[in-house]
Design a protein around this motif. Structure first.
Motif, mmCIF file in Angstrom:
data_model
loop_
_atom_site.group_PDB
_atom_site.id
_atom_site.type_symbol
_atom_site.label_atom_id
_atom_site.label_comp_id
_atom_site.label_asym_id
_atom_site.label_seq_id
_atom_site.Cartn_x
_atom_site.Cartn_y
_atom_site.Cartn_z
ATOM 1 N N HIS A 218 6.935 9.253 -2.736
ATOM 2 C CA HIS A 218 5.891 9.248 -1.705
ATOM 3 C C HIS A 218 4.677 10.053 -2.175
ATOM 4 O O HIS A 218 3.539 9.621 -2.027
ATOM 5 N N HIS B 136 2.909 16.792 10.045
ATOM 6 C CA HIS B 136 2.422 15.906 8.994
ATOM 7 C C HIS B 136 2.099 14.506 9.543
ATOM 8 O O HIS B 136 1.026 13.960 9.291
ATOM 9 N N GLY C 108 2.165 18.391 2.779
ATOM 10 C CA GLY C 108 3.106 17.606 1.982
ATOM 11 C C GLY C 108 3.695 18.395 0.834
ATOM 12 O O GLY C 108 4.902 18.341 0.594
ATOM 13 N N ALA D 101 -5.111 9.134 -1.517
ATOM 14 C CA ALA D 101 -5.076 9.392 -0.079
ATOM 15 C C ALA D 101 -5.082 10.880 0.251
ATOM 16 O O ALA D 101 -4.997 11.246 1.413
ATOM 17 N N ALA E 121 -5.236 5.920 4.648
ATOM 18 C CA ALA E 121 -6.526 5.744 3.988
ATOM 19 C C ALA E 121 -6.738 4.317 3.478
ATOM 20 O O ALA E 121 -7.824 3.993 2.999
ATOM 21 N N TYR F 165 0.833 -1.209 0.000
ATOM 22 C CA TYR F 165 0.000 0.000 0.000
ATOM 23 C C TYR F 165 0.863 1.251 0.000
ATOM 24 O O TYR F 165 0.758 2.092 -0.881
ATOM 25 N N ARG G 59 2.820 8.057 -4.711
ATOM 26 C CA ARG G 59 2.075 6.987 -4.025
ATOM 27 C C ARG G 59 0.800 7.553 -3.418
ATOM 28 O O ARG G 59 -0.290 6.986 -3.602
ATOM 29 N N ARG H 212 -8.153 14.366 4.235
ATOM 30 C CA ARG H 212 -6.695 14.494 4.244
ATOM 31 C C ARG H 212 -6.188 15.624 3.368
ATOM 32 O O ARG H 212 -4.981 15.706 3.101
#
Ligand code: HEM
Lengths: 256, 246
Positions: free
Chosen positions: B125, B227, B146, B134, B238, B57, B128, B139
């Motif tokens: 990241h 974060h 981020g 997510a 998520a 994931y 992803r 979020r």
């Protein structure tokens, strides 16, 4: 407290100490359907163990790499002797590659600005919660990502190679003013490359998530193509060469 | 004698008890308390969902970015003992670090390769997080934190690039800051603010150094804490099982 009244078996009993009652029956699923009572585990110790293993693994990898490859250190800085080529660090070299093809305001300001803006507004445009937490949202989403990735790789490579062979700047030198040949036209080409898959998907009745999957994929794959081109294929004079045929013994990897 | 009875005099001692108030948490209550009462653990959730633990994931890329950041702080602090941010001394101190400082070259290698790796890990990241969707409510805010972290990471890497004060550094920063200067009106001003002049020189080196060793790492440290804490507040990762989706 009042004296205990016997609890009757009625659905709506009167005069009891019960503070709850069955009011209505509804059809539907609870959030926990098919999940058993609880689909969670204690973070201690599993998460901490993961973190320790990852820390050791990453440190070891950097350790080993540092043993075999030395960080570069060239001659002392000299403002009077330009290096050839002079390249930005790899994470900005995609922008330097773009600068070769268009006006600096487009390549250095408008495009990076648009990228950051896209990232910031993204969660407010694509906000349907249903497909959060699932890779590519669906099987169709995955196909869209694969095909737009192939498309973007081909389109951006073609753009770099064609613009290098038949420079818009040279072709339109006497025909159009600079802000068209260097600004408007290349910006329009890039916009077209980006928007084309989104338009196609929109015609195919894709949802917001799927259009965003395509846009993000075009963005990231284009960035990779531009970075690889700038980093590996640009040699002296920032001209295109094959990486293994660089003149003057220039090795692109020395600049990491 | 069993192992535990051998250790008892130690673990019952006044000194040990002052350091560790509890034994190893082996029941639900203690396992909850260890997360909420320990300053190093309290960014973690007490419980995590099973799907979010699957390697495929998250690929652990957020944690990997944080680990690389920690490695950079460590190796960077070591380099700071020798490096001097003036145009007369920067390059010679780099040579010293490579030639005479014990493990100097190795420390420098670690710092440089971890820096490249961190930029790469943060970008992966982000990809992803995007492809798993997510960033969606609740979020959104953490996604924007981020994005700021991505920009700060690029900034930290870029300001570090100048410090060796060799030809590679000098011309990369000249090219890089030229790109920034193309913005109409604000561009040249921003470049001058960053460089402390119109060219890369002593002022630029000092400004880049201050940004690189103090301002940017502090901001990154602060925002990474926010974060990760926010990941917990948003209900953990998520991740869901594919079978949950119709
Ligand atoms: C210094 C850089 C960063 C660090 C150290 C960091 C750290 C983390 C960590 C440890 C997690 C927990 C899950 C995981 O390991 O994947 C996480 C999740 C998350 N990160 Fe980051 N991150 C960074 C940059 C970014 C960037 C650039 C973005 C996006 C633009 C981002 C957006 C998110 C979001 C939305 C989550 C929640 C993911 C989910 O619920 O599945 N982060 N981050």
């Amino acid at each position: 407290m009042a004296a205990q009244t016997p609890v009757s078996d009625d659905i709506f009993p009167k005069h009891t100490d019960k503070t709850f009652a069955l009011v209505e029956l509804v059809r539907g699923e609870s959030a926990m359907v098919d999940k058993g009572p609880d689909d969670t585990v204690f973070a201690f110790p599993i998460v901490l163990l993961w973190e320790i293993v990852l820390s050791l693994g990453i440190t070891l990898a950097i350790f080993l790499f540092s043993l075999i490859k030395q960080a570069p250190l060239e001659e002392i800085a000299n403002p009077f002797v330009t290096t050839d080529p002079a390249k930005a660090p790899w994470y900005f070299i995609g922008l330097q590659e773009l600068l070769e093809h268009m006006h600096p305001v487009v390549a250095g300001v408008l495009i990076p600005g648009a990228l950051v803006l896209f990232l910031v507004v993204l969660p407010y445009i694509d906000h349907a919660r249903e497909d959060a937490g699932i890779w590519f949202a669906s099987a169709r989403g995955k196909r869209i990502v694969v095909w737009t990735a192939i498309y973007a790789a081909v389109a951006m490579t073609a753009y770099i190679v064609l613009d290098n062979a038949f420079s818009l700047r040279e072709l339109l030198r006497s025909v159009a003013p600079q802000w068209i040949a260097q600004g408007l036209l290349p910006a329009a080409i890039i916009a077209l490359i980006v928007i084309l898959p989104a338009l196609a998907l929109w015609r195919l009745k894709a949802n917001t998530r799927q259009v965003m999957l395509a846009l993000f994929t075009v963005m990231i794959v284009s960035a990779v193509v531009l970075t690889v081109s700038g980093f590996l294929f640009r040699g002296p004079g920032f001209k295109l060469y094959l990486p293994w045929q660089m003149p003057n013994g220039y090795n692109p990897w020395d600049g990491l | 004698m069993t192992r535990s009875s051998l250790l008892t005099p130690l673990t019952e001692s006044r000194v040990w008890r002052s350091f560790f108030r509890h034994g190893l948490p082996d029941n639900p209550l203690d396992r909850s308390l260890v997360m909420t009462t320990n300053i190093f653990f309290h960014l973690h959730p007490v419980k995590v969902s099973r799907p979010s633990l699957r390697w495929s994931y998250s690929f652990g890329l957020g944690i990997i970015s944080a680990i690389l950041f920690a490695l950079l702080v460590w190796s960077g602090l070591l380099l700071m003992f020798y490096y001097a941010p003036t145009i007369e001394r920067a390059y010679p101190t780099m040579k010293d670090i490579q030639m005479t400082v014990p493990l100097g070259q190795f420390t420098r290698n670690m710092h440089r390769w971890a820096a490249h790796a961190m930029v790469l890990a943060v970008i992966l990241h982000m990809a992803r997080v995007f492809y798993t969707g997510a960033f969606k409510p609740p979020r959104e805010f953490n996604w924007i934190v981020g994005v700021v972290l991505l920009l700060l990471t690029l900034g930290a890497s870029f300001t570090g690039y100048l410090l060796p004060w060799d030809q590679l550094a000098y011309w990369a920063i000249t090219v890089g800051t030229n790109i920034a200067s193309y913005a109409p009106v604000a561009g040249p001003m921003m470049r001058e603010l960053l460089l402390g002049g119109t060219e890369v020189g002593q002022n630029s080196l000092l400004r880049f150094y201050t940004l690189h060793v103090a301002i940017l790492p502090l901001l990154i440290g602060l925002l990474v804490s926010l974060h990760i804490w926010r990941v917990r507040k948003d209900g953990g990762l998520a991740a869901r099982r594919n079978s949950e989706v119709k």
